[in-house]
Design an enzyme around this catalytic site. Structure first.
Site, PDB file in Angstrom:
ATOM      1  NE  ARG A 168      -2.438  -1.507   3.398  1.00  0.00           N
ATOM      2  CZ  ARG A 168      -1.883  -0.867   4.394  1.00  0.00           C
ATOM      3  NH1 ARG A 168      -1.911   0.452   4.449  1.00  0.00           N
ATOM      4  NH2 ARG A 168      -1.326  -1.527   5.375  1.00  0.00           N
TER       5      ARG A 168
ATOM      6  CE1 TYR B 260       0.226  -5.966  -1.646  1.00  0.00           C
ATOM      7  CE2 TYR B 260      -0.944  -4.033  -0.841  1.00  0.00           C
ATOM      8  CZ  TYR B 260      -0.369  -5.273  -0.616  1.00  0.00           C
ATOM      9  OH  TYR B 260      -0.414  -5.817   0.641  1.00  0.00           O
TER      10      TYR B 260
ATOM     11  CE  LYS C 116      -6.431  -4.071   4.290  1.00  0.00           C
ATOM     12  NZ  LYS C 116      -6.192  -4.480   5.622  1.00  0.00           N
TER      13      LYS C 116
ATOM     14  CG  HIS D 281      -7.199  -3.402   9.937  1.00  0.00           C
ATOM     15  ND1 HIS D 281      -5.886  -3.006  10.109  1.00  0.00           N
ATOM     16  CD2 HIS D 281      -7.179  -4.352   8.967  1.00  0.00           C
ATOM     17  CE1 HIS D 281      -5.116  -3.677   9.273  1.00  0.00           C
ATOM     18  NE2 HIS D 281      -5.864  -4.504   8.576  1.00  0.00           N
TER      19      HIS D 281
ATOM     20  CB  SER E  66      -0.941  -4.372   7.625  1.00  0.00           C
ATOM     21  OG  SER E  66      -2.102  -3.667   7.282  1.00  0.00           O
ATOM     22  CB  ALA E  67       2.413  -7.610   8.137  1.00  0.00           C
ATOM     23  CB  CYS E  68       0.567  -7.322  13.694  1.00  0.00           C
ATOM     24  SG  CYS E  68       1.618  -5.876  13.543  1.00  0.00           S
TER      25      CYS E  68
ATOM     26  CG  ASP F 180      -7.587  -7.483   6.558  1.00  0.00           C
ATOM     27  OD1 ASP F 180      -6.730  -7.165   7.390  1.00  0.00           O
ATOM     28  OD2 ASP F 180      -7.761  -6.857   5.498  1.00  0.00           O
TER      29      ASP F 180
ATOM     30  NE  ARG G 132       0.061  -8.890   2.085  1.00  0.00           N
ATOM     31  CZ  ARG G 132      -0.534  -8.492   3.208  1.00  0.00           C
ATOM     32  NH1 ARG G 132      -1.637  -9.067   3.634  1.00  0.00           N
ATOM     33  NH2 ARG G 132      -0.006  -7.538   3.937  1.00  0.00           N
TER      34      ARG G 132
HETATM   35  O1  SAT Z   1      -3.768  -3.574   2.315  1.00  0.00           O
HETATM   36  S1  SAT Z   1      -3.811  -5.003   2.079  1.00  0.00           S
HETATM   37  O2  SAT Z   1      -5.183  -5.465   2.156  1.00  0.00           O
HETATM   38  O3  SAT Z   1      -3.293  -5.300   0.768  1.00  0.00           O
HETATM   39  C1  SAT Z   1      -2.924  -5.824   3.267  1.00  0.00           C
HETATM   40  C2  SAT Z   1      -2.861  -5.076   4.544  1.00  0.00           C
HETATM   41  O4  SAT Z   1      -2.054  -4.162   4.635  1.00  0.00           O
HETATM   42  O5  SAT Z   1      -3.605  -5.385   5.489  1.00  0.00           O
HETATM   43 MN    MN Z   2      -5.246  -5.714   6.850  1.00  0.00          MN
END
Ligand code: SAT
Ligand code: MN
Length: 585
Positions: free
Chosen positions: A70, A198, A207, A227, A249-251, A276, A365
């Site tokens: 992002r 992306y 998002k 989120h 994100s990514a946690c 998510d 991903r």
């Molecule tokens: O933004 S994405 O949905 O591509 C992945 C993320 O950051 O949670």
């Molecule tokens: Mn996310």
């Protein structure tokens, strides 16, 4: 005429005229359509077929090397008044934004096919669901949207019934970072995204719609778009509690959502509802209910293996789109932390060289249907969603935040959420590993001023006396040598148990200035190889560190000026005073 909704029909025609698309395809969402798109992308090199014996129906997509995450600095909320977007967003005047991005869209689909994707975020029959239509020139986006949402004819029928839908216009353009914008016009329920393929920038249902536009819409309609993963925890007696958890994100949201209980916790089961995004509504009985607006997972690949997340590992062995992973000599996907196989090509298709960098991009991903997950809960399709017992915030913090604590009440819980901070990850472009304030893990995703968002959160207390308890967790605490103190993954269930016991008033807690902490003895560590002293460390709060933390939070909240709800300042003041009292004692 392809739809009885004349607004949709004329918008599609306008876009076709503007972009000068060669051809318009209305996506019906069928398997056949998906297979045809895949064939076409295999033929033109957009996808590479992975080993059909080991990974049937799995494909690899290599993105442009400058289009891997992002782009928050190019993401805008376009409201009439700048203050409505708030200091938490980049803002652009709506008229100026339309003009800027429309120039890029002019003629951009010449020689390309324009796909019209009607989609529904949430179960097709749910009153909580909302629909949208994405127009895109990327078949990769269509294939991903097919997995990630309920799209095609059924969604179109619902749009025709509802009458309203979110408009999302997307073009990959030239994939040039200099010609890239992700723009949101919440008052017009419109998204325009140009120049990136992306996920978070291009799969507009995710998002852009389900968080930024939906959060704005939820404010006026009395609900929340968060989120958050949604998980069901079933105890050996067969009783299930549902938790919604917000981490940046990514946690580890995906890992927690499909956790495998450790051997020593017999009889426990985990049910995944979402990994998510959660949409939360108060029902007639005053309970907070959640639906997952998505139908698939767009998860981080590196680190996934049989031990860390067996469900994910198995789920992505078939019918999966991989983006930016490496490859073995026999065309199997490969990534760091897989613990098997050897890469020969990296994510850009170059000969793998460990010195030159990882085989898989750190933000590589997988896209996969939620129904492929062994712990998938069929309630993910229930129109009424599930009742939530606890809301859990968390971040990636080397220090300061203990393993778990509970907020004193709802209003304090809103402060706990507003105080989330986390070390940055590869999910967004920019430096990795620096602590950034990320309230409610929504910093990149809240479609309006955070001050108004916190007021909206606080207002829920007036609408129900049966709201969930609020907690904060941190799986990432480290010792001085940089070793993680807590094993994480499946063992996190031990912490969820304490959370559920608190919700059920089955266990006491220790009152501290920052909230309610477990006594070490109340976290079940049977069968876990952990030194009791380490557990004590994980639950220790350092007053000096916390005073610094609250000062940082106070500074962050001050950015919202007069718009900040007085109640939030009051909650913060109470924590600061309690910390001072403790210091004096
Ligand atoms: O933004 S994405 O949905 O591509 C992945 C993320 O950051 O949670
Ligand atoms: Mn996310």
């Amino acid at each position: 005429m392809s739809t009885s909704n004349s607004e949709l029909e004329s918008w599609v025609n306008d876009v076709a005229r503007q972009t000068q698309a060669d051809k318009i395809i209305w996506c019906n969402g069928s398997e056949e359509e998906y297979r045809e798109l895949v064939q076409q992308m295999l033929a033109d090199g957009t996808l590479i077929e992975l080993n059909p014996e080991t990974h049937p129906n799995c494909y690899l997509h290599r993105s442009s090397p400058t289009d891997v995450a992002r782009v928050e600095h190019l993401t805008f909320i376009c409201t009439e008044n700048e203050a409505d977007a708030g200091p938490n967003n980049h803002w652009m005047d709506p008229a100026a934004a339309h003009e800027k991005i429309d120039q890029l869209f002019d003629g951009c689909m010449k020689g390309r096919t324009m796909y019209v994707i009607p989609y529904c975020m949430g179960p097709l029959e749910s009153p909580y669901s909302r629909c949208g239509v994405e127009i895109t020139d990327s078949p990769y986006v269509v294939a991903n949207m097919k997995i990630m949402t309920r799209m095609g004819d059924a969604a179109l029928r619902r749009i025709e019934k509802d009458g309203s839908f979110v408009r999302g216009l997307h073009s990959i353009g030239e994939l040039d970072p200099e010609r890239r914008f992700i723009m949101h016009f919440p008052a017009e329920l419109t998204i325009k995204s140009y120049g990136s393929g992306y996920g978070g920038n291009a799969l507009l249902g995710k998002k852009c719609h389900a968080l930024r536009i939906a959060s704005y819409q939820g404010r006026s309609e009395g609900w929340l778009a968060e989120h958050m993963l949604i998980v069901g925890v079933e105890n050996p007696e067969g009783e299930t509690h549902y938790l919604a958890c917000a981490f940046p994100s990514a946690c580890g949201k995906t890992n927690l959502a499909m956790l495998i209980p450790p051997e020593s916790l017999k009889g426990w089961k985990i049910w995944t509802l979402g990994d998510d995004i959660a949409w939360l509504q108060i029902d007639e009985d005053g309970r907070l209910r959640a639906i997952n607006p998505e139908a698939g997972y767009f998860g981080v690949v590196p680190g996934t293996n049989e031990k860390t997340n067996r469900n994910a590992y198995e789920m992505i062995r078939h019918d999966t789109i991989y983006t930016n992973v490496g490859m073995t000599a026999d065309n199997q996907p490969w990534w760091e932390g897989l613990k098997e196989g050897t890469p020969v090509l990296d994510w850009q298709g170059k000969t793998y060289d460990a010195e030159a960098g990882p085989a898989a991009h750190p933000n590589s991903r997988f896209t996969v249907s939620a129904s492929q997950n062994a712990s998938y809960s069929s309630l993910a399709d229930a129109p009424e969603g599930v009742p939530i017992s606890a809301l859990v915030f968390g971040g990636r913090r080397r220090e300061v935040a203990p393993l778990v604590y509970q907020a004193k009440d709802w209003a304090h819980g809103v402060l706990v959420g507003a105080g989330v901070a986390s070390e940055t990850t590869a999910a967004a472009s920019g430096e990795v590993g620096v602590v950034r304030r990320d309230p409610m893990a929504m910093k990149p995703f809240c479609g309006y001023n955070f001050a108004d968002y916190w007021a909206h959160w606080l207002s829920f207390e007036q609408r129900s006396d049966d709201l969930p308890q609020i907690f904060h967790v941190n799986w990432f605490r480290q010792n001085k040598d940089g070793d993680f103190l807590w094993p994480g993954f499946g063992e996190n269930l031990r912490v969820l148990r304490w959370i559920i016991d608190r919700c059920e008033k089955r266990v006491d807690a220790i009152t501290t200035p920052i909230g309610l902490l477990p006594a070490a003895a109340d976290i079940d560590i049977e069968g876990l190889d952990i030194d009791p002293a380490v557990l004590e460390d994980l639950l220790r709060i350092d007053n000096a560190q916390w005073s610094t933390e609250m000062a940082a939070l106070s500074e962050d909240l001050a950015r919202y000026g007069d718009r900040l709800p007085a109640e939030l300042s009051r909650q913060l003041q109470m924590v600061i005073e309690d910390l001072d009292k403790k210091d004096a004692a």
